[in-house]
Design a protein around this motif. Structure first.
Motif, mmCIF file in Angstrom:
data_model
loop_
_atom_site.group_PDB
_atom_site.id
_atom_site.type_symbol
_atom_site.label_atom_id
_atom_site.label_comp_id
_atom_site.label_asym_id
_atom_site.label_seq_id
_atom_site.Cartn_x
_atom_site.Cartn_y
_atom_site.Cartn_z
ATOM 1 N N LEU A 1 -12.205 6.705 -2.585
ATOM 2 C CA LEU A 1 -11.397 5.840 -3.445
ATOM 3 C C LEU A 1 -9.960 6.331 -3.497
ATOM 4 O O LEU A 1 -9.009 5.536 -3.539
ATOM 5 N N PHE A 2 -9.793 7.648 -3.470
ATOM 6 C CA PHE A 2 -8.452 8.234 -3.499
ATOM 7 C C PHE A 2 -7.676 7.905 -2.237
ATOM 8 O O PHE A 2 -6.516 7.478 -2.298
ATOM 9 N N LEU B 1 -8.082 5.528 -0.252
ATOM 10 C CA LEU B 1 -7.804 4.089 -0.189
ATOM 11 C C LEU B 1 -6.711 3.700 -1.174
ATOM 12 O O LEU B 1 -5.825 2.901 -0.849
ATOM 13 N N ALA B 2 -6.764 4.281 -2.370
ATOM 14 C CA ALA B 2 -5.845 3.887 -3.443
ATOM 15 C C ALA B 2 -4.400 4.243 -3.124
ATOM 16 O O ALA B 2 -3.490 3.466 -3.425
ATOM 17 N N GLY C 1 -2.027 1.248 -2.646
ATOM 18 C CA GLY C 1 -1.173 1.126 -3.828
ATOM 19 C C GLY C 1 0.292 1.101 -3.442
ATOM 20 O O GLY C 1 1.081 0.309 -3.982
#
Length: 248
Positions: free
Chosen positions: A20-21, A23-24, A28
């Motif tokens: 998730l990190f 990807l974020a 982002g």
């Protein structure tokens, strides 16, 4: 056995939700760039680019710089590596792991391979995201593949160097926050050094990712020489330290 260790590291990363990190961060940044270009591209950024003789892609890279993606890349690399050490210290798994018929060097290699994989994915996503932003806003210039590939390679090499350094820091300190704090502080300091045009910027591994923007031939050559030296010598020193360390 190395393959099994790598699989185990991937399994631990799934529990840590590191995916998730990675990807974020790039997604982002891409989302913020889209908002920025939606608001200012035609009214301000494009006219300024034409006046200064810049391409839309150059403007995009400059706008990404404002979001400090390259500046904090050492911290991103350190954070990915920290997640791989967290369970060993948190659950005191070193005692069990080191009693198994496993080469100590393979333990480090497996962690380094997995951390490098996730770092590669994050940087690839960043490059792809930039291309998508350019497509969305219909840049007239062709995609600068050579620039983007060189940018990706420099970013990846700088991340690999930082992870070698933080392999040692993570082995030296049980408190993994020390590793993160060091990477965060040195990222900020290195950014200031880079833009103050000091010679130190050419030999400071925490600022190497910033050269992915300027891509000066002499600068890149020096970065590659220093990076390869750190990767070769650093890996040997970390391995020797790990093999001789008795208490975890």
């Amino acid at each position: 056995m190395l393959v099994n260790l790598i699989k185990n590291e991937f399994s631990k990363e799934k529990r840590n939700l590191v995916i998730l990190f990675i990807l974020a961060i790039p997604l982002g940044v891409a989302a913020l760039l889209c908002i920025d270009f939606f608001i200012r591209y035609e009214s301000w950024l494009l006219p300024q680019a034409m006046e200064k003789g810049l391409t839309s892609w150059q403007v995009l890279i400059k706008e990404q710089r404002i979001l400090y993606f390259n500046d904090f890349m050492p911290m991103f690399a350190a954070l990915i590596l920290v997640t791989l050490f967290e369970s060993e210290y948190k659950n005191n798994s070193w005692t069990f792991l080191l009693t198994q018929p496993i080469k100590r060097s393979n333990i480090l290699i497996s962690k380094y391979i997995v951390a490098s994989f996730y770092s590669t994915i994050m940087l690839l996503l960043n490059m792809i995201s930039l291309i998508i932003v350019g497509i969305i806003f219909k840049f007239k210039e062709p995609i600068p593949w050579k620039f983007l590939i060189v940018m990706f390679v420099i970013q990846l090499i700088s991340s690999l160097v930082i992870m070698i350094i933080h392999l040692f820091i993570n082995l030296k300190n049980k408190n993994l926050l020390i590793s993160l704090c060091i990477s965060a502080v040195l990222s900020v300091v290195s950014s200031n050094i880079y833009y103050n045009d000091s010679f130190i910027k050419n030999i400071n591994p925490y600022g190497f990712s910033l050269f992915s923007i300027t891509q000066g031939k002499n600068e890149i050559t020096l970065v590659l020489i220093i990076s390869i030296s750190i990767l070769l010598i650093g890996s040997l020193l970390v391995k020797a330290y790990f093999n001789n360390k008795k208490i975890y």
